[in-house]
Design a protein around this motif. Sequence first.
Motif, PDB file in Angstrom:
ATOM      1  N   VAL A  30       4.791  -2.348  -1.707  1.00  0.00           N
ATOM      2  CA  VAL A  30       3.811  -3.446  -1.691  1.00  0.00           C
ATOM      3  C   VAL A  30       4.254  -4.570  -2.618  1.00  0.00           C
ATOM      4  O   VAL A  30       4.239  -5.748  -2.238  1.00  0.00           O
ATOM      5  N   ILE A  31       4.653  -4.236  -3.817  1.00  0.00           N
ATOM      6  CA  ILE A  31       5.045  -5.252  -4.800  1.00  0.00           C
ATOM      7  C   ILE A  31       6.287  -6.021  -4.339  1.00  0.00           C
ATOM      8  O   ILE A  31       6.328  -7.253  -4.387  1.00  0.00           O
ATOM      9  N   LEU A  32       7.281  -5.288  -3.876  1.00  0.00           N
ATOM     10  CA  LEU A  32       8.530  -5.939  -3.480  1.00  0.00           C
ATOM     11  C   LEU A  32       8.397  -6.711  -2.170  1.00  0.00           C
ATOM     12  O   LEU A  32       9.038  -7.751  -1.997  1.00  0.00           O
ATOM     13  N   ALA A  33       7.563  -6.227  -1.252  1.00  0.00           N
ATOM     14  CA  ALA A  33       7.339  -6.973  -0.009  1.00  0.00           C
ATOM     15  C   ALA A  33       6.561  -8.254  -0.276  1.00  0.00           C
ATOM     16  O   ALA A  33       6.805  -9.281   0.357  1.00  0.00           O
ATOM     17  N   ALA A  34       5.610  -8.212  -1.211  1.00  0.00           N
ATOM     18  CA  ALA A  34       4.882  -9.434  -1.563  1.00  0.00           C
ATOM     19  C   ALA A  34       5.830 -10.453  -2.207  1.00  0.00           C
ATOM     20  O   ALA A  34       5.654 -11.661  -2.043  1.00  0.00           O
TER      21      ALA A  34
ATOM     22  N   LEU B  53      11.147  -4.969   6.066  1.00  0.00           N
ATOM     23  CA  LEU B  53       9.888  -5.562   6.529  1.00  0.00           C
ATOM     24  C   LEU B  53       9.972  -7.076   6.587  1.00  0.00           C
ATOM     25  O   LEU B  53       9.510  -7.696   7.549  1.00  0.00           O
ATOM     26  N   ALA B  54      10.533  -7.685   5.548  1.00  0.00           N
ATOM     27  CA  ALA B  54      10.639  -9.146   5.513  1.00  0.00           C
ATOM     28  C   ALA B  54      11.583  -9.663   6.588  1.00  0.00           C
ATOM     29  O   ALA B  54      11.393 -10.764   7.110  1.00  0.00           O
ATOM     30  N   ARG B  55      12.582  -8.896   6.922  1.00  0.00           N
ATOM     31  CA  ARG B  55      13.517  -9.300   7.962  1.00  0.00           C
ATOM     32  C   ARG B  55      12.887  -9.172   9.350  1.00  0.00           C
ATOM     33  O   ARG B  55      13.137  -9.980  10.229  1.00  0.00           O
ATOM     34  N   ARG B  56      12.051  -8.163   9.537  1.00  0.00           N
ATOM     35  CA  ARG B  56      11.507  -7.871  10.858  1.00  0.00           C
ATOM     36  C   ARG B  56      10.277  -8.702  11.206  1.00  0.00           C
ATOM     37  O   ARG B  56      10.115  -9.107  12.351  1.00  0.00           O
ATOM     38  N   TYR B  57       9.393  -8.961  10.237  1.00  0.00           N
ATOM     39  CA  TYR B  57       8.102  -9.577  10.534  1.00  0.00           C
ATOM     40  C   TYR B  57       8.032 -11.019  10.037  1.00  0.00           C
ATOM     41  O   TYR B  57       8.668 -11.382   9.050  1.00  0.00           O
ATOM     42  N   ASN B  58       7.178 -11.811  10.701  1.00  0.00           N
ATOM     43  CA  ASN B  58       6.887 -13.145  10.189  1.00  0.00           C
ATOM     44  C   ASN B  58       5.846 -13.011   9.075  1.00  0.00           C
ATOM     45  O   ASN B  58       5.401 -11.902   8.758  1.00  0.00           O
TER      46      ASN B  58
ATOM     47  N   ALA C  40       1.174  -5.869   7.247  1.00  0.00           N
ATOM     48  CA  ALA C  40       1.937  -4.676   6.876  1.00  0.00           C
ATOM     49  C   ALA C  40       1.735  -4.324   5.402  1.00  0.00           C
ATOM     50  O   ALA C  40       1.622  -3.139   5.055  1.00  0.00           O
ATOM     51  N   ILE C  41       1.673  -5.337   4.535  1.00  0.00           N
ATOM     52  CA  ILE C  41       1.453  -5.084   3.112  1.00  0.00           C
ATOM     53  C   ILE C  41       0.094  -4.427   2.891  1.00  0.00           C
ATOM     54  O   ILE C  41      -0.020  -3.447   2.147  1.00  0.00           O
ATOM     55  N   TYR C  42      -0.935  -4.922   3.552  1.00  0.00           N
ATOM     56  CA  TYR C  42      -2.254  -4.325   3.386  1.00  0.00           C
ATOM     57  C   TYR C  42      -2.313  -2.921   3.995  1.00  0.00           C
ATOM     58  O   TYR C  42      -2.987  -2.040   3.464  1.00  0.00           O
ATOM     59  N   PHE C  43      -1.619  -2.694   5.097  1.00  0.00           N
ATOM     60  CA  PHE C  43      -1.587  -1.361   5.689  1.00  0.00           C
ATOM     61  C   PHE C  43      -0.877  -0.378   4.759  1.00  0.00           C
ATOM     62  O   PHE C  43      -1.357   0.744   4.538  1.00  0.00           O
ATOM     63  N   ILE C  44       0.260  -0.781   4.205  1.00  0.00           N
ATOM     64  CA  ILE C  44       0.999   0.078   3.280  1.00  0.00           C
ATOM     65  C   ILE C  44       0.177   0.339   2.024  1.00  0.00           C
ATOM     66  O   ILE C  44       0.169   1.450   1.490  1.00  0.00           O
ATOM     67  N   TRP C  45      -0.546  -0.670   1.568  1.00  0.00           N
ATOM     68  CA  TRP C  45      -1.414  -0.523   0.402  1.00  0.00           C
ATOM     69  C   TRP C  45      -2.501   0.512   0.678  1.00  0.00           C
ATOM     70  O   TRP C  45      -2.770   1.377  -0.163  1.00  0.00           O
TER      71      TRP C  45
ATOM     72  N   VAL D   6      -2.450   2.986   2.883  1.00  0.00           N
ATOM     73  CA  VAL D   6      -1.839   4.319   2.969  1.00  0.00           C
ATOM     74  C   VAL D   6      -1.475   4.823   1.574  1.00  0.00           C
ATOM     75  O   VAL D   6      -1.697   5.994   1.246  1.00  0.00           O
ATOM     76  N   GLY D   7      -0.955   3.948   0.734  1.00  0.00           N
ATOM     77  CA  GLY D   7      -0.637   4.331  -0.637  1.00  0.00           C
ATOM     78  C   GLY D   7      -1.868   4.747  -1.423  1.00  0.00           C
ATOM     79  O   GLY D   7      -1.827   5.704  -2.200  1.00  0.00           O
ATOM     80  N   LEU D   8      -2.974   4.046  -1.218  1.00  0.00           N
ATOM     81  CA  LEU D   8      -4.219   4.428  -1.894  1.00  0.00           C
ATOM     82  C   LEU D   8      -4.736   5.769  -1.404  1.00  0.00           C
ATOM     83  O   LEU D   8      -5.288   6.553  -2.183  1.00  0.00           O
ATOM     84  N   MET D   9      -4.564   6.053  -0.122  1.00  0.00           N
ATOM     85  CA  MET D   9      -4.994   7.357   0.395  1.00  0.00           C
ATOM     86  C   MET D   9      -4.149   8.483  -0.207  1.00  0.00           C
ATOM     87  O   MET D   9      -4.689   9.526  -0.596  1.00  0.00           O
ATOM     88  N   PHE D  10      -2.843   8.274  -0.301  1.00  0.00           N
ATOM     89  CA  PHE D  10      -1.998   9.290  -0.923  1.00  0.00           C
ATOM     90  C   PHE D  10      -2.301   9.429  -2.414  1.00  0.00           C
ATOM     91  O   PHE D  10      -2.251  10.534  -2.959  1.00  0.00           O
ATOM     92  N   ALA D  11      -2.616   8.343  -3.093  1.00  0.00           N
ATOM     93  CA  ALA D  11      -2.992   8.412  -4.504  1.00  0.00           C
ATOM     94  C   ALA D  11      -4.315   9.159  -4.668  1.00  0.00           C
ATOM     95  O   ALA D  11      -4.487   9.912  -5.624  1.00  0.00           O
ATOM     96  N   LEU D  12      -5.230   8.956  -3.740  1.00  0.00           N
ATOM     97  CA  LEU D  12      -6.501   9.675  -3.772  1.00  0.00           C
ATOM     98  C   LEU D  12      -6.272  11.174  -3.635  1.00  0.00           C
ATOM     99  O   LEU D  12      -6.872  11.971  -4.350  1.00  0.00           O
TER     100      LEU D  12
END
Length: 98
Positions: free
Chosen positions: A7-11, A64-69, A76-81, A83-89
């Motif tokens: 998330v951090i690096l994609a942002a 991700l940055a290469r593939r998506y506009n 994608a960043i919000y989706f990954i975020w 999923v990451g929160l669910m795994f952290a939970l």
Amino acid sequence: MTLFWLVILAAGRMRHDLLLVFCIPAVFVAIVMGFSMGIYAWDTFGTPQALACPVIGWFGARELARRYNSRDLLIAIYFIWAVGLMFALIAVGIPDPE
């Protein structure tokens, strides 16, 4: 932890200024949760595990940055975020079974 790095690096690779502002909540939570989980992983699993996560996240963010506009990258960043929160939970065991 890799998802929070992703998330951090994609942002950081976001090309649109206004959409970068929309990444602030995801990046803030990813920094806080990633830091606390990183310290735990470093103590429990050792240095290689803690250093592998940002490397894998960097390659994922680059792809991700290469593939998506910009708009799709934000989604994608919000989706990954999420999923990451669910795994952290799951990792911290909330809610407690008692």
